[in-house]
Motif scaffolding. Structure first.
Motif, PDB file in Angstrom:
ATOM      1  N   LEU A  23       0.843  -1.192   0.000  1.00 36.16           N
ATOM      2  CA  LEU A  23       0.000   0.000   0.000  1.00 36.16           C
ATOM      3  C   LEU A  23       0.875   1.238   0.000  1.00 36.16           C
ATOM      4  O   LEU A  23       1.871   1.290   0.724  1.00 36.16           O
ATOM      5  N   GLY A  24       0.517   2.209  -0.780  1.00 36.41           N
ATOM      6  CA  GLY A  24       1.260   3.461  -0.794  1.00 36.41           C
ATOM      7  C   GLY A  24       2.053   3.643  -2.060  1.00 36.41           C
ATOM      8  O   GLY A  24       1.839   2.959  -3.055  1.00 36.41           O
ATOM      9  N   GLY A  25       2.997   4.547  -2.000  1.00 33.09           N
ATOM     10  CA  GLY A  25       3.771   4.931  -3.167  1.00 33.09           C
ATOM     11  C   GLY A  25       5.178   4.392  -3.146  1.00 33.09           C
ATOM     12  O   GLY A  25       5.411   3.199  -2.995  1.00 33.09           O
ATOM     13  N   ARG A  26       6.138   5.317  -3.263  1.00 40.82           N
ATOM     14  CA  ARG A  26       7.550   4.944  -3.386  1.00 40.82           C
ATOM     15  C   ARG A  26       8.041   4.126  -2.196  1.00 40.82           C
ATOM     16  O   ARG A  26       8.781   3.170  -2.366  1.00 40.82           O
ATOM     17  N   ARG A  27       7.674   4.497  -1.001  1.00 41.10           N
ATOM     18  CA  ARG A  27       8.025   3.732   0.202  1.00 41.10           C
ATOM     19  C   ARG A  27       6.732   3.120   0.735  1.00 41.10           C
ATOM     20  O   ARG A  27       6.031   3.726   1.519  1.00 41.10           O
ATOM     21  N   SER A  28       6.416   1.944   0.262  1.00 47.02           N
ATOM     22  CA  SER A  28       5.138   1.304   0.551  1.00 47.02           C
ATOM     23  C   SER A  28       5.119   0.636   1.911  1.00 47.02           C
ATOM     24  O   SER A  28       6.150   0.315   2.486  1.00 47.02           O
ATOM     25  N   SER A  29       3.909   0.395   2.372  1.00 43.54           N
ATOM     26  CA  SER A  29       3.695  -0.415   3.565  1.00 43.54           C
ATOM     27  C   SER A  29       3.259  -1.797   3.113  1.00 43.54           C
ATOM     28  O   SER A  29       2.498  -1.941   2.167  1.00 43.54           O
ATOM     29  N   LEU A  30       3.763  -2.803   3.803  1.00 40.35           N
ATOM     30  CA  LEU A  30       3.379  -4.183   3.524  1.00 40.35           C
ATOM     31  C   LEU A  30       2.294  -4.566   4.514  1.00 40.35           C
ATOM     32  O   LEU A  30       2.387  -4.249   5.707  1.00 40.35           O
ATOM     33  N   ALA A  31       1.256  -5.231   4.025  1.00 37.31           N
ATOM     34  CA  ALA A  31       0.131  -5.599   4.886  1.00 37.31           C
ATOM     35  C   ALA A  31      -0.435  -6.933   4.419  1.00 37.31           C
ATOM     36  O   ALA A  31      -0.117  -7.418   3.332  1.00 37.31           O
ATOM     37  N   HIS A  32      -1.270  -7.516   5.260  1.00 37.25           N
ATOM     38  CA  HIS A  32      -2.093  -8.651   4.849  1.00 37.25           C
ATOM     39  C   HIS A  32      -3.466  -8.092   4.525  1.00 37.25           C
ATOM     40  O   HIS A  32      -4.105  -7.460   5.381  1.00 37.25           O
ATOM     41  N   ARG A  33      -3.898  -8.270   3.289  1.00 39.70           N
ATOM     42  CA  ARG A  33      -5.234  -7.838   2.884  1.00 39.70           C
ATOM     43  C   ARG A  33      -6.248  -8.804   3.490  1.00 39.70           C
ATOM     44  O   ARG A  33      -6.001 -10.005   3.575  1.00 39.70           O
ATOM     45  N   LEU A  34      -7.385  -8.256   3.899  1.00 34.05           N
ATOM     46  CA  LEU A  34      -8.432  -9.076   4.505  1.00 34.05           C
ATOM     47  C   LEU A  34      -9.700  -9.044   3.663  1.00 34.05           C
ATOM     48  O   LEU A  34     -10.039  -8.015   3.085  1.00 34.05           O
ATOM     49  N   GLN A  35     -10.369 -10.165   3.621  1.00 34.39           N
ATOM     50  CA  GLN A  35     -11.718 -10.232   3.050  1.00 34.39           C
ATOM     51  C   GLN A  35     -12.660 -10.217   4.243  1.00 34.39           C
ATOM     52  O   GLN A  35     -12.688 -11.158   5.031  1.00 34.39           O
ATOM     53  N   VAL A  36     -13.407  -9.126   4.358  1.00 33.91           N
ATOM     54  CA  VAL A  36     -14.251  -8.933   5.538  1.00 33.91           C
ATOM     55  C   VAL A  36     -15.703  -9.259   5.201  1.00 33.91           C
ATOM     56  O   VAL A  36     -16.120  -9.174   4.044  1.00 33.91           O
ATOM     57  N   PRO A  37     -16.498  -9.617   6.214  1.00 31.33           N
ATOM     58  CA  PRO A  37     -17.918  -9.882   5.986  1.00 31.33           C
ATOM     59  C   PRO A  37     -18.631  -8.646   5.437  1.00 31.33           C
ATOM     60  O   PRO A  37     -18.275  -7.506   5.764  1.00 31.33           O
ATOM     61  N   GLU A  38     -19.644  -8.876   4.632  1.00 29.33           N
ATOM     62  CA  GLU A  38     -20.414  -7.787   4.033  1.00 29.33           C
ATOM     63  C   GLU A  38     -21.007  -6.874   5.108  1.00 29.33           C
ATOM     64  O   GLU A  38     -21.085  -5.658   4.923  1.00 29.33           O
ATOM     65  N   ALA A  39     -21.389  -7.427   6.238  1.00 28.61           N
ATOM     66  CA  ALA A  39     -21.957  -6.622   7.322  1.00 28.61           C
ATOM     67  C   ALA A  39     -20.980  -5.536   7.772  1.00 28.61           C
ATOM     68  O   ALA A  39     -21.387  -4.426   8.109  1.00 28.61           O
ATOM     69  N   LEU A  40     -19.693  -5.841   7.753  1.00 24.99           N
ATOM     70  CA  LEU A  40     -18.694  -4.855   8.155  1.00 24.99           C
ATOM     71  C   LEU A  40     -18.558  -3.758   7.096  1.00 24.99           C
ATOM     72  O   LEU A  40     -18.428  -2.582   7.421  1.00 24.99           O
ATOM     73  N   ARG A  41     -18.635  -4.132   5.827  1.00 27.71           N
ATOM     74  CA  ARG A  41     -18.588  -3.132   4.752  1.00 27.71           C
ATOM     75  C   ARG A  41     -19.802  -2.191   4.829  1.00 27.71           C
ATOM     76  O   ARG A  41     -19.669  -0.983   4.670  1.00 27.71           O
ATOM     77  N   VAL A  42     -20.963  -2.753   5.087  1.00 24.58           N
ATOM     78  CA  VAL A  42     -22.182  -1.941   5.201  1.00 24.58           C
ATOM     79  C   VAL A  42     -22.070  -1.001   6.397  1.00 24.58           C
ATOM     80  O   VAL A  42     -22.393   0.186   6.308  1.00 24.58           O
ATOM     81  N   ALA A  43     -21.604  -1.513   7.535  1.00 28.54           N
ATOM     82  CA  ALA A  43     -21.443  -0.681   8.729  1.00 28.54           C
ATOM     83  C   ALA A  43     -20.466   0.456   8.460  1.00 28.54           C
ATOM     84  O   ALA A  43     -20.709   1.603   8.852  1.00 28.54           O
ATOM     85  N   ARG A  44     -19.390   0.171   7.758  1.00 28.15           N
ATOM     86  CA  ARG A  44     -18.422   1.219   7.429  1.00 28.15           C
ATOM     87  C   ARG A  44     -19.070   2.314   6.587  1.00 28.15           C
ATOM     88  O   ARG A  44     -18.858   3.495   6.829  1.00 28.15           O
ATOM     89  N   GLU A  45     -19.843   1.921   5.585  1.00 32.29           N
ATOM     90  CA  GLU A  45     -20.488   2.915   4.718  1.00 32.29           C
ATOM     91  C   GLU A  45     -21.452   3.804   5.516  1.00 32.29           C
ATOM     92  O   GLU A  45     -21.532   5.004   5.277  1.00 32.29           O
TER      93      GLU A  45
END
Length: 147
Positions: A64-86
């Motif tokens: 994630l990011g540009g020239r100096r990126s961050s390394l992360a583990h991407r997560l697949q989250v439940p739809e309920a969490l996506r709806v709550a975020r919105e």
């Protein structure tokens, strides 16, 4: 995720294991922005606490990011969490509205010379992670409010 941080350190890759903040721990940032008002925090309690704990699937490493990126583990989250975020983003005037990439960070501002070692050192952390609490971290004061 702490084992992932240690594996990176053992491979010579600076990880978030070096973060010494007393409130720091592996986490999924749902929404960021300026101080939310009480109504937003109440909404967060209403939409996020009832389904806890939730399980998210680890989808693999991501930069994630540009020239100096961050390394992360991407997560697949439940739809309920996506709806709550919105819902929270819609009601929080100061919320960051950029597209959301659910992830747990492993490094910050990683130099590209460390990427091969980092990807070699990482082992699958397991197929799932458990999301067990909701909190608001105030970066201005360094305080945590548990919801």
């Amino acid at each position: 995720m702490r084992r992932q941080w240690r594996a990176l350190e053992e491979a010579g890759v600076p990880s978030l294991a070096r973060h010494r903040g007393t409130t720091h721990r592996p986490h999924l940032t749902l929404v960021s922005g300026g101080q939310p008002d009480a109504a937003v925090l109440d909404l967060a309690r209403a939409v996020l606490l009832p389904p806890l704990p939730l399980t998210a699937s680890v989808a693999g490493p991501v930069l994630l990011g540009g020239r100096r990126s961050s390394l992360a583990h991407r997560l697949q989250v439940p739809e309920a969490l996506r709806v709550a975020r919105e819902l929270l983003v819609a009601r929080w005037p100061g919320a960051d509205r950029r597209p959301w990439v659910p992830h747990v960070s492993l490094t910050r501002r990683t130099h590209k010379r460390h990427l091969f070692a980092a990807l070699t050192a990482l082992r699958p952390p397991g197929p799932d992670v458990r999301l067990v609490e909701v909190r608001w971290w105030d970066p201005e004061t360094g305080t945590v409010t548990h919801l």
